[in-house]
Design a protein around this motif. Structure first.
Motif, PDB file in Angstrom:
ATOM      1  N   LYS A 241     -12.300 -46.739 -56.667  1.00  0.00           N
ATOM      2  CA  LYS A 241     -12.708 -47.633 -55.586  1.00  0.00           C
ATOM      3  C   LYS A 241     -11.526 -48.144 -54.775  1.00  0.00           C
ATOM      4  O   LYS A 241     -11.710 -48.607 -53.646  1.00  0.00           O
ATOM      5  CB  LYS A 241     -13.500 -48.813 -56.152  1.00  0.00           C
ATOM      6  CG  LYS A 241     -14.870 -48.416 -56.680  1.00  0.00           C
ATOM      7  CD  LYS A 241     -15.646 -49.617 -57.192  1.00  0.00           C
ATOM      8  CE  LYS A 241     -17.031 -49.194 -57.677  1.00  0.00           C
ATOM      9  NZ  LYS A 241     -17.809 -50.327 -58.218  1.00  0.00           N
ATOM     10  N   ALA A 247     -13.366 -46.397 -48.468  1.00  0.00           N
ATOM     11  CA  ALA A 247     -14.058 -47.194 -47.451  1.00  0.00           C
ATOM     12  C   ALA A 247     -14.738 -46.284 -46.431  1.00  0.00           C
ATOM     13  O   ALA A 247     -14.121 -45.387 -45.865  1.00  0.00           O
ATOM     14  CB  ALA A 247     -13.074 -48.125 -46.746  1.00  0.00           C
ATOM     15  N   GLU A 250     -18.706 -44.941 -49.293  1.00  0.00           N
ATOM     16  CA  GLU A 250     -19.304 -45.500 -50.507  1.00  0.00           C
ATOM     17  C   GLU A 250     -20.646 -44.859 -50.851  1.00  0.00           C
ATOM     18  O   GLU A 250     -20.910 -44.529 -52.017  1.00  0.00           O
ATOM     19  CB  GLU A 250     -19.475 -47.021 -50.359  1.00  0.00           C
ATOM     20  CG  GLU A 250     -18.182 -47.794 -50.203  1.00  0.00           C
ATOM     21  CD  GLU A 250     -17.745 -47.963 -48.748  1.00  0.00           C
ATOM     22  OE1 GLU A 250     -16.901 -48.840 -48.479  1.00  0.00           O
ATOM     23  OE2 GLU A 250     -18.273 -47.227 -47.879  1.00  0.00           O
TER      24      GLU A 250
END
Length: 306
Positions: A241, A247, A250
């Motif tokens: 993550k 980003a 997801e």
């Protein structure tokens, strides 16, 4: 970890112990069973030749025992995977010796060759047919970064790698998006090596922006293809993550996690979504080796995202 993960893991572990080459078994133990780096290094050294390069089907789609840049890149990837950075170790010194030798290097293109002539003498996938055409800096961008990380800064090899890295970067930022995931991965690695060394060779902000653009162009958005076709999955570039490519991707990561949980085969493995496209029967052996590598990657992916 939840019950579903445990089920997937145990089936995967069984396949690994029944089928994996010693190197992949050592990597499995390193990642999931508190194994040590020394066992990985011992297994890896079996693929290294006297000239310092790697061969012997370390990259399982080419059975050529002779050293080749792409096989040597594979060895560098293993070292990176286990976080091994002892530049005095014989494996790393050997790699630098091979890269400094001029073997399998195109002076015309200022790049290491993607394939080598002796591939023709051994079973291999069609994409490892020899060609003197060199493009997209695969694996040159990666190897240049490796040199900048581990070679003596006063050496001729280091100076050569500086020049190659600058040229590779200039090509990359002008070519994005060009849609080659193998080359893109080499540039991701080059960025990582430059960041680690604090090199001021290139504009790192521009590099990040262009990497994000290229990676997003590479990731296949048609999720129905993910189950059976050889396409670029999010996990090719996104391993956690806190990854710089996470980003905006997801939902795709979650979809890959879902498919990974659903698509494990009965023997614990996953499909190998490519063929060699020739008559070599050794493909079946190579595919079985690849299944262990694929399993390691998929279990790491599942663990990273819970």
């Amino acid at each position: 970890m939840n019950e579903k993960f445990n089920e997937i893991y145990e089936k995967a572990r069984g396949f690994i112990y029944r089928n994996a080459r010693p190197l992949d078994l050592a990597l499995w133990k390193y990642h999931f069973e508190n194994g040590n780096r020394e066992d990985v290094l011992t297994a890896l050294m079996a693929y290294q030749n006297a000239d310092g390069g790697f061969g012997h089907a370390l990259e399982a789609d080419s059975f050529n025992p002779n050293s080749a840049p792409i096989q040597t890149w594979t060895a560098c990837e293993v070292l990176s995977e286990i976080g091994f950075t002892d530049g005095t170790h014989p494996i790393i010194r050997g790699i630098l010796r091979y890269l400094d030798s001029g073997l399998d290097f195109s002076e015309k293109h200022n790049q290491w060759l993607n394939s080598v002539k002796t591939n023709a003498d051994y079973p291999h996938a069609v994409w490892w047919d020899y060609s003197d055409k060199v493009e997209n800096y695969n694996p040159t961008a990666y190897l240049a970064g490796f040199i900048l990380r581990f070679a003596d800064k006063d050496s001729t090899l280091y100076k050569k790698a500086e020049k190659i890295a600058r040229q590779a970067y200039e090509w990359f930022v002008s070519a994005v998006p060009y849609g080659d995931n193998h080359s893109a991965a080499c540039f991701v690695a080059l960025y990582g090596y430059l960041k680690e060394t604090g090199s001021g060779l290139v504009d790192m902000r521009e590099f990040v922006d262009k990497l994000k653009e290229e990676v997003n162009a590479n990731i296949c958005r048609d999720t129905e293809k993910w189950r059976t076709e050889y396409v670029t999955l999010p996990s090719k570039f996104i391993g956690s993550k806190d990854n710089m490519f996470y980003a905006g991707n997801e939902e795709l990561v979650q979809k890959e996690l879902e498919i990974t949980r659903e698509s494990q085969l009965g023997d614990g493995s996953y499909i190998v979504p490519w063929l060699w496209y020739n008559e070599y029967k050794e493909y079946e052996l190579a595919a079985n080796w690849w299944k262990s590598r694929i399993l390691i990657d998929k279990i790491r992916f599942l663990k990273a995202f819970g």
